[in-house]
Design an enzyme around this catalytic site. Structure first.
Site, PDB file in Angstrom:
ATOM      1  N   ARG A 109      73.001  -2.964  57.537  1.00 62.01           N
ATOM      2  CA  ARG A 109      73.118  -1.937  56.508  1.00 62.01           C
ATOM      3  C   ARG A 109      74.517  -1.958  55.909  1.00 62.01           C
ATOM      4  NH1 ARG A 109      72.222   4.575  56.275  1.00 62.01           N
ATOM      5  NH2 ARG A 109      73.084   4.769  54.195  1.00 62.01           N
ATOM      6  N   ARG A 132      68.923   0.574  51.208  1.00 62.98           N
ATOM      7  CA  ARG A 132      69.370   0.190  52.543  1.00 62.98           C
ATOM      8  C   ARG A 132      68.302  -0.529  53.345  1.00 62.98           C
ATOM      9  NH1 ARG A 132      69.963   6.410  52.926  1.00 62.98           N
ATOM     10  NH2 ARG A 132      70.913   5.740  51.027  1.00 62.98           N
ATOM     11  N   ASP A 174      68.101   3.162  57.635  1.00 65.03           N
ATOM     12  CA  ASP A 174      68.804   4.438  57.705  1.00 65.03           C
ATOM     13  C   ASP A 174      68.276   5.115  58.962  1.00 65.03           C
ATOM     14  OD1 ASP A 174      70.435   6.559  56.903  1.00 65.03           O
ATOM     15  OD2 ASP A 174      68.841   7.506  55.765  1.00 65.03           O
TER      16      ASP A 174
END
Length: 172
Positions: A84, A93, A96
């Site tokens: 990430r 991303r 998360d």
């Protein structure tokens, strides 16, 4: 040793997200001091306050002996392991991992806010969290008394606005 019940939100919208989420659940289950109690289905949602492709999301219920900062460090390690990057706020991303709620603890630091400040306005948290709570025989009003859990009408409204739908089980 004391333990806390907690809920972790997982999501992503870059790369092989389904694999990244499965890897994250497996890694959590293998972390000393963390027990995975339940995993929601996989949900797909449009980005909220963000751009990029649709997100895949899930919620994991855990029981842990780690403190909240320690568990946050584990989650951030999972994000780093999934490559990430954080080029800007709300950037797309690969993974998360958010600590949503942890044993009713309240915390407001630069690094961690508990309960997660926006979780009750996000269908991608509410829908999988409600599913996990139901699977564990828990009721949000009773078992998360420090949260002002939204009523069904608001949950449905958020789900419609944010374009969420259940894809099926998250295989891990």
């Amino acid at each position: 040793m004391p333990s806390w019940q907690g809920y972790v939100g997982l999501g992503g919208n870059l790369g092989d997200v389904r694999q990244a989420l499965a890897d994250a659940v497996r890694a959590l289950a293998q972390t000393p001091g963390v027990q995975v109690d339940a995993v929601s289905s996989l949900y797909q949602t449009r980005p909220v306050d963000a751009g990029g492709p649709d997100y895949l999301n899930a919620v994991v219920a855990v029981t842990a002996t780690l403190g909240p900062q320690e568990l946050l460090s584990v989650l951030q390690g999972l994000e780093q392991g999934a490559a990430r990057t954080r080029p800007f706020r709300h950037a797309p991303r690969t993974l998360d991992a958010d600590l949503l709620w942890y044993g009713g603890l309240h915390c407001d630091t630069v690094r961690l806010t508990l309960p997660h400040p926006r979780m009750l306005r996000r269908a991608f948290v509410l829908c999988p969290l409600a599913e996990v709570l139901a699977a564990l025989g828990r009721d949000p009003a009773r078992d998360l008394p420090d949260l002002a859990w939204p009523d069904d009408a608001l949950c449905q409204s958020l789900a419609g606005e944010q374009g969420i739908f259940r894809l099926g089980p998250l295989e891990y």
